[in-house]
Each structure stands twice: as structure tokens, then as C-alpha cells.
Write a protein that holds these residues in place. Structure first.
Motif, mmCIF file in Angstrom:
data_model
loop_
_atom_site.group_PDB
_atom_site.id
_atom_site.type_symbol
_atom_site.label_atom_id
_atom_site.label_comp_id
_atom_site.label_asym_id
_atom_site.label_seq_id
_atom_site.Cartn_x
_atom_site.Cartn_y
_atom_site.Cartn_z
ATOM 1 N N TYR A 1 -5.839 -3.890 3.978
ATOM 2 C CA TYR A 1 -4.356 -4.456 3.892
ATOM 3 C C TYR A 1 -4.721 -5.575 3.816
ATOM 4 O O TYR A 1 -3.465 -6.160 2.296
ATOM 5 C CB TYR A 1 -4.279 -5.390 5.685
ATOM 6 C CG TYR A 1 -3.357 -4.879 6.874
ATOM 7 C CD1 TYR A 1 -3.856 -3.515 6.508
ATOM 8 C CD2 TYR A 1 -2.344 -5.702 7.072
ATOM 9 C CE1 TYR A 1 -2.500 -3.073 8.264
ATOM 10 C CE2 TYR A 1 -1.464 -4.881 7.440
ATOM 11 C CZ TYR A 1 -1.575 -3.119 8.349
ATOM 12 O OH TYR A 1 -0.286 -3.146 8.857
ATOM 13 N N ASN B 1 -2.566 -4.152 -0.108
ATOM 14 C CA ASN B 1 -1.848 -4.165 0.148
ATOM 15 C C ASN B 1 -1.336 -5.526 0.513
ATOM 16 O O ASN B 1 -0.025 -5.831 -0.684
ATOM 17 C CB ASN B 1 -1.668 -3.979 2.150
ATOM 18 C CG ASN B 1 -0.039 -4.018 2.431
ATOM 19 O OD1 ASN B 1 1.245 -4.077 2.153
ATOM 20 N ND2 ASN B 1 -0.534 -5.425 3.453
ATOM 21 N N ARG C 1 -1.188 -0.108 2.977
ATOM 22 C CA ARG C 1 -1.079 -0.608 4.042
ATOM 23 C C ARG C 1 -1.198 0.345 5.606
ATOM 24 O O ARG C 1 -1.849 1.034 6.126
ATOM 25 C CB ARG C 1 0.120 -1.200 4.273
ATOM 26 C CG ARG C 1 0.685 -1.610 5.792
ATOM 27 C CD ARG C 1 1.514 -2.719 5.786
ATOM 28 N NE ARG C 1 2.400 -2.756 5.266
ATOM 29 C CZ ARG C 1 3.820 -2.799 5.864
ATOM 30 N NH1 ARG C 1 3.253 -2.916 7.281
ATOM 31 N NH2 ARG C 1 4.696 -3.226 4.684
ATOM 32 N N GLU D 1 4.752 -5.779 9.097
ATOM 33 C CA GLU D 1 2.611 -5.132 9.481
ATOM 34 C C GLU D 1 2.439 -5.628 10.541
ATOM 35 O O GLU D 1 3.039 -6.503 11.702
ATOM 36 C CB GLU D 1 2.325 -6.364 8.098
ATOM 37 C CG GLU D 1 2.997 -6.274 7.017
ATOM 38 C CD GLU D 1 1.372 -6.751 5.669
ATOM 39 O OE1 GLU D 1 1.506 -6.827 4.535
ATOM 40 O OE2 GLU D 1 1.093 -7.633 6.588
ATOM 41 N N ASP E 1 -3.095 1.631 7.858
ATOM 42 C CA ASP E 1 -3.152 1.008 9.448
ATOM 43 C C ASP E 1 -3.898 2.879 10.279
ATOM 44 O O ASP E 1 -4.887 3.010 11.325
ATOM 45 C CB ASP E 1 -0.926 1.665 9.456
ATOM 46 C CG ASP E 1 -0.755 0.023 9.396
ATOM 47 O OD1 ASP E 1 0.388 0.257 9.352
ATOM 48 O OD2 ASP E 1 -1.924 -0.729 9.810
#
Lengths: 212, 10
Positions: free
Chosen positions: A162, A165, A5, B9, A9
Motif C-alpha cells: 500500500y 500504491n 494496491r 481504498e 489487497d
């Protein structure tokens, strides 16, 4: 938080910064779809409404503010500062074809029928298709500057990370968010065609990516 | 419920 994650990002932030710097330094937004950038600003706006009501962590709050600021700055540069270089004649994707189904689906499929949840679901579904106008513009012009392809690479990579993740979180915390996962998989699939061209053309040092 | 989690998130 896990490494997938965090990498996702960072990749997302890198993508946004690449695009913003490209427009700012070249003082031009030629080849960039303003519609996609508006959709991304809308995604962040509808997703981060809890910015002031829910505090998760400093990282979470800072990144939300940064994403909002950079996406609005990008839209500003395209439609205000460098609007004379905006290729509106090539940015012709009918975004209503994206918004109507996404709005409909977010009312049908959500975790709770509350404004905040429906807007969050809307932002998740919208993000999956927000890149369509940009990809459409590239197919229409038949080419993309290499810096634009690097932007798209990191943007596509972010949601792919993601997905890793979500696998990790399911495996370690038995946590899963089905709406985000399904939408994230669809979003990443839309990038596959671009990834193929990116790896076979741009990374061969061809500079511009010209479509067959 | 899962609707609480996803807010962590981006």
C-alpha cells in the motif's frame, strides 16, 4: 486502482485466508493471539461503516464484505469453536494500552470531526498496532509455527504494497492521504523485525521460527 | 478535499 494496491489487497486476503484455514484444518488456535484478531475485526468494522451508504465499485464492496466476514469468522473460531485450544495465558498484551492512545489520537488528528471520519481515523491508527498482541505472544512463547509466520508475512507485505500504491498515486494523481500514509509506514516498521527473522530463519527451511 | 478520496481504498 493500481497494481500495487491490487497486490496489497490480494496479499491481505491471502493472509486472512491462511490464518482461517490453519485454525479450521488444525481445529486449534494454539499460538494465535485472539486479541489481535478481535482488533482486526474492530478495524474492519469501524472502517467499513460506509459499506451501505457509499458505493465505490463492486470490487470495493465485495472485498469489504469478505474482509468483515472472514475476520469475524476467525474471531468466532478462536473464542467459540476452538476456545479450549486458545492460549489465553500467553495472549496477555494489555490492549487498553493500544486503544486509549489510538482513540485519543483519532479525536485529535482527523480530516473532519464527524463520527464517520473519526471512526475511519480510529481504524487506520488501530490497524497500525493491532498486530502487537500477536508479535508479543510470539516473543513470549519464543516460537511460532511456520504457517503463522506465512500469515504474518503476507499481512506485513500488504501494507508495504500500500505504501508503494501511495507513492504511485502521489506520482500519477498527486493524491495523498497523510493519515493513512503515516500510519501505514508505522505499521510496516513494526513488521520489519519479524521480516528479518522470517527471511533469515523461516525461509531457510527451519520450519518453526524460534526466537533467539 | 482529501477526506472524500480515501474511501476508495480498503
Amino acid at each position: 486502482m493500481n497494481v500495487f494496491r491490487l497486490a496489497g489487497d490480494v496479499s491481505h486476503l491471502v493472509a486472512i485466508i491462511i490464518l482461517l484455514l490453519k485454525i479450521w484444518r488444525s481445529k486449534s488456535c494454539a499460538g494465535i493471539s485472539g486479541k489481535s484478531q478481535v482488533l482486526f475485526a474492530l478495524v474492519f468494522t469501524t472502517r467499513y461503516l460506509d459499506l451501505f451508504t457509499v458505493f465505490i465499485s463492486v470490487y470495493n464492496t465485495v472485498m469489504k464484505v469478505v474482509f468483515l466476514a472472514l475476520s469475524y469468522a476467525t474471531v468466532y473460531l478462536i473464542y467459540m469453536r476452538f476456545r479450549n485450544s486458545y492460549n489465553s495465558e500467553n495472549d496477555t498484551f494489555r490492549v487498553e494500552f493500544l486503544l486509549v492512545p489510538v482513540i485519543g489520537l483519532s479525536f485529535l488528528e482527523n480530516y473532519a470531526f464527524t463520527p464517520l471520519e473519526i471512526l475511519w481515523t480510529f481504524s487506520i491508527f488501530l490497524e497500525a498496532v493491532a498486530i502487537m498482541p500477536q508479535l508479543f505472544m510470539i516473543t513470549k512463547t519464543g516460537e511460532a509455527e511456520s504457517i503463522t509466520t506465512h500469515y504474518l508475512f503476507f499481512l506485513g507485505l500488504y501494507r508495504a504494497l500500500y505504501i508503494a500504491n501511495w507513492v504511485w498515486r502521489y506520482h500519477t494523481e498527486s493524491f495523498y492521504d497523510l493519515i493513512a500514509i503515516v500510519s501505514g509506514v508505522v505499521q510496516t516498521i513494526f513488521f520489519c523485525d519479524f521480516f528479518y527473522l522470517y527471511f533469515t530463519r523461516v525461509l531457510r527451511g527451519r520450519g518453526k521460527m524460534t526466537l533467539p | 478535499d482529501s477526506s472524500v478520496n480515501h474511501k476508495d481504498e480498503l
